[in-house]
Write an enzyme that holds these catalytic residues in place. Structure first.
Site, PDB file in Angstrom:
ATOM      1  N   MET B   1       3.843   0.276   5.220  1.00 21.23           N
ATOM      2  CA  MET B   1       3.269   1.443   4.520  1.00 21.23           C
ATOM      3  C   MET B   1       1.954   1.060   3.841  1.00 21.23           C
ATOM      4  SD  MET B   1       6.160   4.017   3.284  1.00 21.23           S
ATOM      5  CE  MET B   1       7.111   3.067   2.106  1.00 21.23           C
ATOM      6  N   CYS B   2       1.847   1.106   2.567  1.00 26.65           N
ATOM      7  CA  CYS B   2       0.631   0.986   1.753  1.00 26.65           C
ATOM      8  C   CYS B   2       0.284   2.391   1.256  1.00 26.65           C
ATOM      9  CB  CYS B   2      -0.617   0.445   2.459  1.00 26.65           C
ATOM     10  SG  CYS B   2      -0.507  -1.315   2.871  1.00 26.65           S
ATOM     11  N   GLY B   3      -0.239   2.453   0.065  1.00 29.11           N
ATOM     12  CA  GLY B   3      -0.666   3.731  -0.491  1.00 29.11           C
ATOM     13  C   GLY B   3      -2.138   3.676  -0.827  1.00 29.11           C
ATOM     14  N   ARG B  32       5.033   3.193  -2.089  1.00 30.60           N
ATOM     15  CA  ARG B  32       4.499   2.932  -0.742  1.00 30.60           C
ATOM     16  C   ARG B  32       4.074   1.473  -0.575  1.00 30.60           C
ATOM     17  NH1 ARG B  32       3.668   7.146   2.537  1.00 30.60           N
ATOM     18  NH2 ARG B  32       2.484   5.707   3.841  1.00 30.60           N
TER      19      ARG B  32
END
Lengths: 227, 298
Positions: B1-3, B32
């Site tokens: 993910m990653c935000g 995230r």
């Protein structure tokens, strides 16, 4: 009508309350306020209740729905009505990617646009999108109907099985094994019924039908060198 | 993910709120990616002055030593404003090369995070909330900013592996996704004289855009070229001194939502990140299209 404030009571309380409604409940109308893009709102419902979500939601709103009628007065994140079994989900705004993915029954209506992969692997759900849909929509769709009033993105219906696709606008490109098919009277009648059920005003005669050429169903020995 | 989050202000009176709004957006995206977090702020500029943001794992000893080295530079001595593990060096515009030389030769443990007239980058391992508190980012003022919270895939969880990545003056990039041709591209860029500090794929994307812009491309043109040259999954948000750009790969499976009104353009990996912005209910909210370059500038 009971109002559940998601900012006060939390998601678990919301879903437990809605999921515990019995078949013959007298409490048929529910409103959810302050959804603020939260994930998994009103999932796994299994009673003939009406749920209104006042605002926009995040991932998987109305997932696995059975019987319930859910209306979102806003837009929804990825995976709305994923694996829906029956009932109805109406989105008044836009839907993000993979709307109605793997749905087995019921109807999903998107009044705005739906993004990529709309109806991917659908297995009996009916989806009506009043705006446009993104690329790779109805990828490997097996059963059910996808109706689009606007335009479809690239690779519509790639590796399609027996789902029917009705598009009123343009199709950027068809995916592998997806072809345009003749609109016969039974298709016009079916489309009219779908549009009516969705509360959508459109003339079935303006649509084109797309479906599977059924060339990928069986291994073709002429393609052996491709593997 | 990653935000990812980004906020580009059109209304100058909102500048003092930039840090507060952007920090809240980033903290909303914590789930995230809990590995590390960072924010780039394009803050106030002073004429003929540059800012270099540096980082050290031992700020108590490294920064006083750095201050001493900087005092011996020709011209006005640069000033050092220390914030936890980071420090911002304010110096005359013509001292930039000398300061980088000092950093390279005398202070190998101090890492350069960014340099330019406007940009400051703060990033560390840890949750967004912690990172925001350490650097007092809610008080930051500026015209635009970009934030990232990381779930590591391609390289180690370290300060240098956190986003945003800056590979050119006043440039930065954050990335959600993973690139598959970053090793060959890194070698190619190194041959062109563009250096990278990590094994990270996202840094290569930042370096790629820097290389194209060094050749004279605008940010929009550099992003357009990236569609052909960068292989993999990506949603990028990119900042320059006066600009803010967004690009998604053609498959576009990494989420992205944007909002725009008369006051701002905002980006979030999810709509959740945007709900706290003033006037969001009336803003135009949409999902950026695949392979389409979006770009705003002041």
């Amino acid at each position: 009508m009971p109002i559940i404030d998601l900012s006060e009571n939390g998601l678990r309380h919301l879903n437990e309350t809605l999921q515990s409604q019995a078949q013959g409940t007298n409490q048929q109308d529910w409103e959810i306020i302050n959804p603020r893009g939260s994930h998994a709102i009103a999932v796994g419902l299994d009673a003939p209740i009406q749920v209104t979500v006042s605002g926009s939601t995040g991932y998987y709103c109305g997932g696995m729905n059975k019987q319930a009628s859910i209306t979102v007065k806003g837009s929804v994140g990825p995976g709305v009505a994923e694996n829906m079994m029956s009932g109805m989900v109406v989105v008044e705004g836009d839907a993000s990617q993979y709307a109605g993915a793997t749905g087995r029954g019921g109807m999903l209506v998107v009044r705005g646009n739906a993004a990529s992969r709309c109806g991917i692997s659908m297995k009996g759900i009916d989806i009506v999108v009043e705006g446009n849909i993104g690329h790779m929509s109805a990828f490997m769709a097996q059963r059910g109907n996808l109706v689009v009033l606007g335009d479809a993105g690239e690779a519509l219906g790639d590796s399609l099985y027996e789902a029917r696709l009705y598009v009123r606008g343009s199709v950027k490109s068809l995916g592998a094994d997806c072809i345009e098919k003749e609109m016969r009277p039974e298709h016009l009648a079916q489309l009219a019924e779908l549009l009516e059920r969705a509360g959508t005003d459109a003339d079935p005669a303006m649509f084109r039908r797309y479906g599977s050429a059924r060339q990928l169903y069986h291994f073709n020995v002429d393609n052996a060198s491709a593997y | 993910m990653c935000g990812i989050v980004g906020l580009f202000l059109k209304n100058d009176t909102m500048k003092p709120q930039l840090g507060e709004l952007l920090s809240a957006m980033l903290i909303t995206m914590t789930d995230r990616g809990p590995d590390s977090a960072g924010i780039a702020i394009y803050g106030d500029e002073t004429a003929d002055t540059i800012k270099l943001t540096v980082q050290s794992a031992s700020p108590d000893t490294d920064f006083p030593a750095l201050e001493k080295s900087l005092d011996s530079l020709k011209g006005n001595a640069p000033t050092l404003i220390i914030r936890d593990t980071h420090a911002v060096i304010h110096a005359n515009a013509n001292q930039g090369d000398a300061i980088r030389e000092v950093l390279n030769t005398a202070h190998p443990n101090i890492r350069l995070m960014s340099y330019g007239q406007s940009i400051e980058i703060y990033k560390e391992v840890g949750l967004p909330k912690k990172v925001v508190e350490r650097f007092n980012l809610t008080k930051a003022s500026g015209s635009h900013g970009i934030g990232h919270t990381r779930m590591a895939t391609e390289s180690a969880v370290t300060t240098l592996g956190a986003h945003p990545f800056s590979t050119g003056s006043d440039q930065c990039l954050v990335h959600n996704g993973s690139l598959s041709n970053h090793n060959s591209l890194r070698r190619q860029l190194n041959r062109e004289g563009i250096t990278t500090q990590t094994e990270n794929d996202s840094e290569v994307a930042a370096a790629y855009l820097t290389a194209r812009m060094n050749e004279g491309a605008s940010l929009g043109e550099a992003l357009t070229a990236g569609i052909a040259d960068l292989d993999g999954f990506f949603t990028f948000v990119v900042g320059t001194r006066d600009g803010f750009g967004v690009l998604r790969d053609p498959i576009a499976c990494k989420p992205a939502v944007m909002a725009e009104n008369d006051d701002y353009v905002a980006f979030g990996s999810e709509y959740r990140a945007l709900v706290g912005l003033p006037g969001i209910e009336q803003a135009r909210v949409w999902e950026p299209e695949p392979s389409q370059v979006y770009f705003w500038s002041h």
